[in-house]
Enzyme design. Structure first.
Site, PDB file in Angstrom:
ATOM      1  N   ASP A  68      39.573  45.419  43.231  1.00 38.80           N
ATOM      2  CA  ASP A  68      39.758  44.840  41.899  1.00 38.80           C
ATOM      3  C   ASP A  68      39.045  45.726  40.893  1.00 38.80           C
ATOM      4  O   ASP A  68      38.136  46.475  41.254  1.00 38.80           O
ATOM      5  CB  ASP A  68      39.274  43.392  41.842  1.00 38.80           C
ATOM      6  N   GLU A 127      39.191  38.399  38.048  1.00 35.27           N
ATOM      7  CA  GLU A 127      38.391  37.268  37.539  1.00 35.27           C
ATOM      8  C   GLU A 127      39.253  36.315  36.732  1.00 35.27           C
ATOM      9  O   GLU A 127      38.865  35.188  36.478  1.00 35.27           O
ATOM     10  CB  GLU A 127      37.231  37.784  36.667  1.00 35.27           C
TER      11      GLU A 127
HETATM   12  C1  LIG Z   1      34.288  36.477  44.154  1.00 39.02           C
HETATM   13  C2  LIG Z   1      34.324  35.689  42.910  1.00 39.02           C
HETATM   14  O1  LIG Z   1      33.278  35.401  42.348  1.00 39.02           O
HETATM   15  N1  LIG Z   1      35.517  35.334  42.442  1.00 39.02           N
HETATM   16  C3  LIG Z   1      35.714  34.490  41.306  1.00 39.02           C
HETATM   17  C4  LIG Z   1      37.186  34.246  41.112  1.00 39.02           C
HETATM   18  C5  LIG Z   1      37.507  33.533  39.808  1.00 39.02           C
HETATM   19  C6  LIG Z   1      38.583  32.509  39.924  1.00 39.02           C
HETATM   20  C7  LIG Z   1      38.903  31.788  38.653  1.00 39.02           C
HETATM   21  N2  LIG Z   1      38.593  32.485  37.430  1.00 39.02           N
HETATM   22  C8  LIG Z   1      38.176  30.444  38.678  1.00 39.02           C
HETATM   23  O2  LIG Z   1      37.071  30.352  38.095  1.00 39.02           O
HETATM   24  O3  LIG Z   1      38.682  29.483  39.251  1.00 39.02           O
HETATM   25  C9  LIG Z   1      34.998  33.167  41.515  1.00 39.02           C
HETATM   26  O4  LIG Z   1      34.550  32.577  40.515  1.00 39.02           O
HETATM   27  O5  LIG Z   1      34.842  32.702  42.665  1.00 39.02           O
END
Ligand SMILES: CC(=O)N[C@@H](CCC[C@H](N)C(=O)O)C(=O)O
Length: 370
Positions: A68, A127
């Site tokens: 990413d 993200e």
């Molecule tokens: C690994 C990590 O921290 N990923 C993010 C992915 C974001 C998903 C989306 N924006 C949400 O908040 O639902 C995470 O917050 O887990």
């Protein structure tokens, strides 16, 4: 190579950009990739992303490796010399390290032709709003469709020199959550003439805690977090509007629908009791990261022959749109230890850069095992 990796990581760390705005990042990556020996490479761009195919000497199968490339809307507080030059933006989830490791592995493959074809995917917007699904749907991978795919994520709590994964569910199903409350503002001294949205939104946050505790099967796991609450302008005025922003996480894809149903029921109840309107928007939704058991086992065996230590990982409530890639292509994701006292999404996240070399070693070992 280690110094080069550190330099690349610091360059990328300075220029974090939000999802689908990664223009400078894409330009940096393209410049770097353009300087590599081109004999085995084919390069395509997709929006702010890049896909590079390396033709293997045998080429009987194709392995994809995905990184990413986006940053977060966080103001960096590390005080590092190479800290973010973009106000209110930070690589606080390690995507600067993910990209650097991908470039390190790609460099090795460009110089020393691998046996199998390798596709490197530099994917935007992990993200939010999510780049993996539209990238697959765009058809850019169609001619280079991989037989398997893998990716890594930095793990601040694991020591450098460690990798970790598991068969089956690694990361949760996620849905963003945005609630807009609309009532009636007015003078702080005349609450009876208003519809106070500070009270309505606070009540919602408190009531919502009961959904996981009382509406879900205790054997299912879920998280609902409100990370941002906004309302009002001044201390002696009743707020006409309020906004809540959060996220829902569940271990199985069906439970997320149940959580949403209860959120909607509570919102309808509050609309009646507080005489207001509540609009709900679920933003982007990510499918769970579900690792293929055979591939994880192969990875574990590969790692046993390197300088790295493999640890079994527990499932986590983090989300990753890489789950959409794993839904279509067998593969896995693994954690890479970076030993930072501050965790993911923290303004002081400071991964140990020695992990860069270990990341490249793990990725190349897996690419070359096939
Ligand atoms: C690994 C990590 O921290 N990923 C993010 C992915 C974001 C998903 C989306 N924006 C949400 O908040 O639902 C995470 O917050 O887990």
């Amino acid at each position: 190579m280690e110094d080069t990796l550190i330099q690349i990581r610091r360059d990328l760390h300075r220029i974090p950009e939000l999802g689908f705005q990664e223009e400078k990042t894409q330009a940096y990556l393209l410049d770097y990739i353009g300087e590599l020996p081109q004999e085995y490479l084919e390069i395509k761009t997709w929006r702010t992303g890049i896909v590079v195919r390396v033709t293997g000497s045998v080429g009987s199968k194709t392995i994809a490796y995905r990184t990413d490339i986006d940053g977060l809307p966080i103001t960096e507080a590390t005080g590092l010399l190479y800290q973010s030059e973009h106000n209110g933006r930070m690589h606080a989830c390690g995507h600067d390290l993910h990209m650097t490791i991908a470039l390190g592995a790609l460099t090795a493959c460009a110089k020393d032709q691998p046996a199998q074809n390798v596709v490197f995917i530099f994917q935007p917007a992990e993200e939010g709003p999510g780049g993996a699904l539209p990238l697959i749907q765009s058809g850019i991978l169609k001619e280079w469709w991989p037989d398997e795919i893998f990716a890594l994520h930095i793990a601040p709590e694991l020591p450098v020199g460690t990798v970790s994964s598991r068969t089956g569910l690694l990361f949760a199903n996620t849905s963003e959550l945005f609630l807009d409350f609309k009532g009636k503002g007015g003078h702080a001294a005349y609450p009876h003439l208003t519809k106070d949205m500070v009270v309505a939104a606070s009540t919602f946050v408190t009531n919502m805690q009961g959904i996981v505790a009382r509406n879900l099967d205790p054997l299912q796991s879920a998280v609902i977090t409100i990370g941002k609450m906004e309302s009002g302008f001044v201390q002696n005025t009743i707020a006409e509007t309020a906004r809540l922003e959060g996220t829902i996480r569940t271990m199985d894809p069906e439970a997320i629908a149940l959580v949403k149903q209860h959120i909607e029921q509570q919102a309808r109840g509050l609309e009646i009791s507080h005489n207001c309107q509540i609009e709900i928007d679920y933003g982007s939704n990510y499918y769970q990261v579900y690792n293929d058991g055979t591939k994880v086992e192969a990875f574990r065996e590969v790692i046993a022959k390197t300088s790295l230590t493999y640890k079994e990982a527990p499932p986590a409530m983090t989300g990753e749109d890489f789950g959409y890639m794993l839904k279509e292509i067998p593969g896995f994701m693994f954690w890479l230890g970076v030993d930072s006292p501050y965790g993911l999404h923290h303004s002081k996240l400071q991964p140990d850069e020695k992990a860069l070399g270990h990341g490249v070693e793990a990725v190349l070992a897996y690419i070359n095992h096939a």
